[in-house]
Design a protein around this motif. Sequence first.
Motif, short mmCIF file in Angstrom:
data_model
loop_
_atom_site.label_atom_id
_atom_site.label_comp_id
_atom_site.label_asym_id
_atom_site.label_seq_id
_atom_site.Cartn_x
_atom_site.Cartn_y
_atom_site.Cartn_z
N PHE A 29 72.42 83.74 30.12
CA PHE A 29 71.23 83.34 30.85
C PHE A 29 71.27 81.82 30.98
CE2 PHE A 29 70.29 87.30 28.73
CZ PHE A 29 69.60 88.03 29.68
N GLU A 30 71.37 81.32 32.22
CA GLU A 30 71.47 79.88 32.47
C GLU A 30 70.31 79.42 33.34
OE1 GLU A 30 75.31 79.83 34.39
OE2 GLU A 30 76.32 79.36 32.49
N TYR A 31 69.62 78.37 32.90
CA TYR A 31 68.52 77.77 33.65
C TYR A 31 67.45 78.80 34.03
CZ TYR A 31 71.89 73.99 34.07
OH TYR A 31 72.80 73.00 33.79
N CYS A 32 67.17 79.72 33.12
CA CYS A 32 66.17 80.76 33.38
C CYS A 32 64.84 80.40 32.71
CB CYS A 32 66.65 82.11 32.86
SG CYS A 32 68.07 82.77 33.78
N ASN A 33 63.75 80.88 33.31
CA ASN A 33 62.42 80.62 32.78
C ASN A 33 61.82 81.92 32.25
OD1 ASN A 33 59.98 79.47 32.12
ND2 ASN A 33 59.16 79.62 34.20
N PHE A 34 61.63 81.96 30.91
CA PHE A 34 61.01 83.09 30.24
C PHE A 34 59.62 82.71 29.71
CE2 PHE A 34 65.59 83.55 29.63
CZ PHE A 34 65.83 84.90 29.82
N LEU A 54 62.01 79.32 26.91
CA LEU A 54 61.46 80.54 26.32
C LEU A 54 60.12 80.26 25.62
CD1 LEU A 54 64.89 80.74 25.68
CD2 LEU A 54 64.05 83.03 25.29
N SER A 55 59.51 79.14 25.92
CA SER A 55 58.28 78.75 25.23
C SER A 55 57.20 79.82 25.35
CB SER A 55 57.76 77.43 25.81
OG SER A 55 58.67 76.39 25.54
N LEU A 56 56.59 80.10 24.19
CA LEU A 56 55.47 81.03 24.08
C LEU A 56 55.79 82.44 24.58
CD1 LEU A 56 52.58 78.63 25.08
CD2 LEU A 56 53.26 79.31 22.78
N ALA A 57 57.06 82.79 24.67
CA ALA A 57 57.43 84.16 25.03
C ALA A 57 57.01 85.09 23.90
CB ALA A 57 58.93 84.27 25.28
N LYS A 58 56.65 86.30 24.23
CA LYS A 58 56.28 87.31 23.23
C LYS A 58 57.56 88.06 22.86
CE LYS A 58 52.00 86.23 24.12
NZ LYS A 58 52.11 84.85 24.51
N ILE A 59 57.87 88.05 21.56
CA ILE A 59 59.14 88.65 21.13
C ILE A 59 58.93 89.71 20.04
CG2 ILE A 59 60.61 86.73 21.85
CD1 ILE A 59 60.58 85.73 18.94
N CYS A 72 67.82 74.71 24.87
CA CYS A 72 66.67 75.52 25.30
C CYS A 72 65.37 74.95 24.76
CB CYS A 72 66.83 76.95 24.81
SG CYS A 72 68.18 77.86 25.62
N LYS A 73 64.30 75.16 25.51
CA LYS A 73 62.95 74.80 25.08
C LYS A 73 62.30 76.09 24.59
CE LYS A 73 58.73 72.60 26.81
NZ LYS A 73 58.08 72.09 28.03
N MET A 74 61.90 76.09 23.31
CA MET A 74 61.45 77.32 22.68
C MET A 74 60.20 77.07 21.85
SD MET A 74 65.28 78.52 21.56
CE MET A 74 64.92 80.24 21.32
N ILE A 95 64.65 72.57 21.43
CA ILE A 95 63.33 72.14 20.98
C ILE A 95 62.63 73.39 20.45
CG2 ILE A 95 61.12 71.13 21.63
CD1 ILE A 95 62.61 69.65 23.89
N LEU A 96 62.40 73.41 19.14
CA LEU A 96 61.85 74.59 18.46
C LEU A 96 60.49 74.30 17.82
CD1 LEU A 96 65.24 75.55 16.85
CD2 LEU A 96 63.96 77.07 18.33
#
Length: 188
Positions: A29-34, A54-59, A72-74, A95-96
Motif C-alpha cells: 500500500f503506497e500513498y494510501c489514505n486509511f 492510518l490515523s484514527l483507523a479502527k483496527i 506512515c502517519k499513524m 509518526i505513532l
Amino acid sequence: MNLIEDKTFQKIDFQADSIEIAEYEICKFEYCNFEGIRLNGIKFIECNFVDCNLSLAKIENTMFQDCTFCNCKMLGLQFSTANLFNISFSFSDCILDHCSFSGLKLNKIKFTACRMHEVDFEGTELKEAVLDNCDLQRANFYQTNLEKADFTTAYNFQMDPDLNRVAGAKFALQSLPSLLTKYKLRIS
C-alpha cells in the motif's frame, strides 16, 4: 473472506473508495489514505505500508502478521484491540503519537526513527525490542517488560526502573537522568 495476493495499491483514498474486507497477503500500500476508516476484521499478512495515513483507523480484530510500516502517519491507533494471533510488525520513520500497545507481546519488535509521543506501553512485553533513534516524549512505561531492550539511541523518555522489568536493557549514558527522575537528583 476473499484472498487478495501480491497486489500493489497506490494513491487510493479509502475514505472515498471503501476497502474490501478480505485477507491481503504480500500486498503493498503506497500513498494510501486509511484515516478514520474501519479496518475491523481485515487480515494483513506480509504487507508493506509506505507513505500511508492510518490515523484514527479502527483496527478491532484486524490481523497484522509480518507487516512493515515506513514513513506512515499513524496517530491514535489502538493496537491492543487488533487480532493478537501472531501479531508482528515493524515501524520505520513513522509518526505513532497517542498509539496504544498496552498489554501486547511485541518481543524483538523494531522501531526505527519514529516519533512516539504519549505512546502507551503499559503492561507490554518488549523483550529484546529495539527503539533506534525514537522520540519517546511522555511515553507511558508502566509494568512493561523491557528485558534486553535497546534504548541506546532513544531519547526524550522517562521511566521508573522499579516499576518496569529492565534487566539487561541497554541505555546510553546520557539517558541516565531519564531513569532517575523520581529521585530528583541533580546530575551534571
